[in-house]
Design a protein around this motif. Sequence first.
Motif, PDB file in Angstrom:
ATOM      1  N   ALA A  58      14.546 -42.423  -4.204  1.00 33.62           N
ATOM      2  CA  ALA A  58      13.113 -42.093  -4.183  1.00 33.62           C
ATOM      3  C   ALA A  58      12.411 -42.763  -3.006  1.00 33.62           C
ATOM      4  CB  ALA A  58      12.458 -42.501  -5.507  1.00 33.62           C
TER       5      ALA A  58
ATOM      6  N   THR B  29      17.355 -49.304  -8.867  1.00 36.32           N
ATOM      7  CA  THR B  29      18.473 -48.454  -9.288  1.00 36.32           C
ATOM      8  C   THR B  29      18.788 -47.506  -8.135  1.00 36.32           C
ATOM      9  OG1 THR B  29      17.073 -46.705 -10.188  1.00 36.32           O
ATOM     10  CG2 THR B  29      17.676 -48.522 -11.697  1.00 36.32           C
ATOM     11  N   GLU B  30      19.887 -46.799  -8.236  1.00 36.13           N
ATOM     12  CA  GLU B  30      20.233 -45.839  -7.190  1.00 36.13           C
ATOM     13  C   GLU B  30      19.181 -44.734  -7.109  1.00 36.13           C
ATOM     14  OE1 GLU B  30      22.149 -44.144  -3.980  1.00 36.13           O
ATOM     15  OE2 GLU B  30      22.238 -46.152  -4.819  1.00 36.13           O
ATOM     16  N   ASP B  31      18.668 -44.286  -8.246  1.00 37.52           N
ATOM     17  CA  ASP B  31      17.615 -43.265  -8.235  1.00 37.52           C
ATOM     18  C   ASP B  31      16.339 -43.787  -7.568  1.00 37.52           C
ATOM     19  OD1 ASP B  31      19.258 -41.444  -9.493  1.00 37.52           O
ATOM     20  OD2 ASP B  31      18.408 -41.797 -11.495  1.00 37.52           O
ATOM     21  N   GLU B  32      16.003 -45.048  -7.800  1.00 41.78           N
ATOM     22  CA  GLU B  32      14.819 -45.637  -7.168  1.00 41.78           C
ATOM     23  C   GLU B  32      15.020 -45.785  -5.662  1.00 41.78           C
ATOM     24  OE1 GLU B  32      13.212 -48.268 -10.963  1.00 41.78           O
ATOM     25  OE2 GLU B  32      14.566 -49.195  -9.504  1.00 41.78           O
TER      26      GLU B  32
END
Length: 192
Positions: A59, A53-56
């Motif tokens: 990160a 995902t974009e958040d991953e």
Amino acid sequence: MADPLALLLANTIRATSRGLTDAFSTRESTREWLVAHATNVGMYLDLEAYLPTEDERVALVDLRQNVRALFAEYVAPQPPSSADATVLPAFPQALAAINGAAAPTLRLLNWDDAGPHAEHRLLTSDDVSTVMAGLADATIEFFSGPEAAQIRVCPAPRCVRYFLKSHPRQEWCSVACGNRARAARHYAQHRD
């Protein structure tokens, strides 16, 4: 000799004739890098089917920046890579972030017919935590081992990479950087 995973992670930022490129610039390019390097830390995930995902992705970029901060600290008092020296996290925060990301890693001593060797077990339930724990553990292993003493910053014009000095006369990360540095020096001498 293959480069250690921590160095490969730090060098996911490169300089090209078009400027800086980032292997983690998109979700797809991040997956490509992970697929190419996942087995280096014993991660046997089905990353071909995994799209972060974009958040991953963010990160993983943050983890990479923390690793680069450790490289910058290690080469001090030499200047760090010019790619991101002004935006790296502070060393204490970077160190804490690497240790925190590695927390789900369990290292066991395995003893079989080949003799004693370390075995890593990743105690996570999701793909990105497993990947980050494996990358953080590889970084800890690298900086606590003898290869870390060979870390250098490539001084060639526009280069932003770190490298391991494998020969006493080695000055640059690659032949191309050596050629670029010599050409720049020649141009500067003849321009004046």
